[in-house]
Design an enzyme around this catalytic site. Structure first.
Site, short mmCIF file in Angstrom:
data_model
loop_
_atom_site.label_atom_id
_atom_site.label_comp_id
_atom_site.label_asym_id
_atom_site.label_seq_id
_atom_site.Cartn_x
_atom_site.Cartn_y
_atom_site.Cartn_z
N TYR A 18 0.84 -1.20 0.00
CA TYR A 18 0.00 0.00 0.00
C TYR A 18 0.87 1.25 0.00
CZ TYR A 18 -4.41 2.47 0.76
OH TYR A 18 -5.52 3.27 0.61
N ASN A 91 -15.55 4.20 2.66
CA ASN A 91 -16.36 3.94 1.46
C ASN A 91 -17.43 4.98 1.17
OD1 ASN A 91 -14.85 1.65 0.98
ND2 ASN A 91 -16.30 0.25 1.95
#
Length: 299
Positions: A18, A91
């Site tokens: 990441y 999200n």
């Protein structure tokens, strides 16, 4: 901590792939909701009993308890359901920002997205529906496709198509009732994105926020020359860094998302609740193909 989801970015951080990595030893998890038990004498913005979520990435939410500076936490309303609060900061906020920041969309306009069954995809469907925006939702073909289509339509999806459908003439039938989209949201990459952008209006925008296929975004030269398409990227972590001094903008976004939740227009993604001691099974389940249920660790 009360509950914390397992997101793809969490897995990527563990794998060391990441964009940001916590110094080791580290606790996994970037998202979740907790309850304040005690505060220090100089803490002014929080009190015992408050519900809080991480203010940024790397907090380490897969734990039962933690001690954090108050600036690393954001207070959230206590009337928001635990599952919604636990999945609030990444999200839904990503969906909200992508729908708001790249194209000026009005009721009746449309957007197209792949990975429509993802957490962001489900939030896009619901936020767009609340704003009167039509959605064309692309998913991978799978054995339980009719069940998935039914679930996305129940959330408010206007059209659900497979990646293979993007290349078929039948796609033209969709645009008899709705305009072609000016915004495409890409979480996959590779051929899925190339096929999706063919359906954008000229001068449309493709926003990439994920790369689940681990393949580059391939765009025909003609799409740039003759249709003037724009390719952009979005990362919620970077947005928070860029707007660290814009507390009003952050509060406005969080309030808008919470209002959608209160009105029943935005729900938590499909979830599987897992006790913390079963974290290994939850991690394995989160990495299985065609996963449509988010693993939530209850702490």
């Amino acid at each position: 901590m009360l509950a914390a989801p397992i997101n793809p970015a969490d897995i990527n951080m563990i794998q060391g792939t990441y964009a940001i990595l916590s110094p080791l030893p580290a606790v996994g998890g970037n998202e979740g909701v907790g309850e304040v038990l005690e505060v220090g004498r100089r803490v002014a913005s929080l009190k015992p009993g408050d519900r809080v979520i991480p203010a940024g990435a790397g907090l380490g939410t897969w734990r039962t308890q933690g001690v954090f500076p108050e600036e690393m936490l954001l207070k959230v309303p206590s009337d928001i359901p635990v599952l919604c609060a636990a999945t609030l900061s990444i999200n839904p906020c990503t969906a909200y920002r992508m729908l708001a920041d790249f194209e000026t969309l009005a009721p009746g306009d449309s957007v197209i997205q792949n990975a429509a069954n993802s957490g962001v995809g489900q939030a896009v469907i619901q936020i767009a529906k609340a704003s009167g925006i039509k959605t064309i939702n692309v998913v991978r073909d799978r054995p339980d496709l009719p069940k998935l289509v039914e679930r996305l339509v129940a959330l408010g999806a206007d059209h659900v198509v497979t990646e293979e459908m993007l290349r078929k003439p039948e796609m033209k039938d969709i645009f008899k009732s709705i305009p072609k989209p000016r915004l495409a949201l890409n979480c996959v990459g590779g051929k899925s994105t190339t096929d999706m952008l063919r359906h954008l209006q000229p001068k449309g925008t493709v926003v990439t926020y994920g790369g689940m296929a681990r393949q580059p975004v391939m765009v025909p030269v003609s799409a740039f020359i003759f249709r003037d398409l724009r390719l952009r990227g979005f990362w919620m972590t970077q947005w928070r860094k860029d707007h660290a001094q814009d507390q009003e903008g952050l509060a406005s976004m969080m309030d808008a998302v919470c209002q959608l939740i209160r009105r029943g227009q935005l729900t938590a993604p499909a979830c599987t609740e897992v006790p913390l001691q079963d974290y290994k099974a939850a991690l394995e389940a989160s990495m299985k193909p065609f996963t449509s249920s988010k693993q939530i660790l209850f702490l």
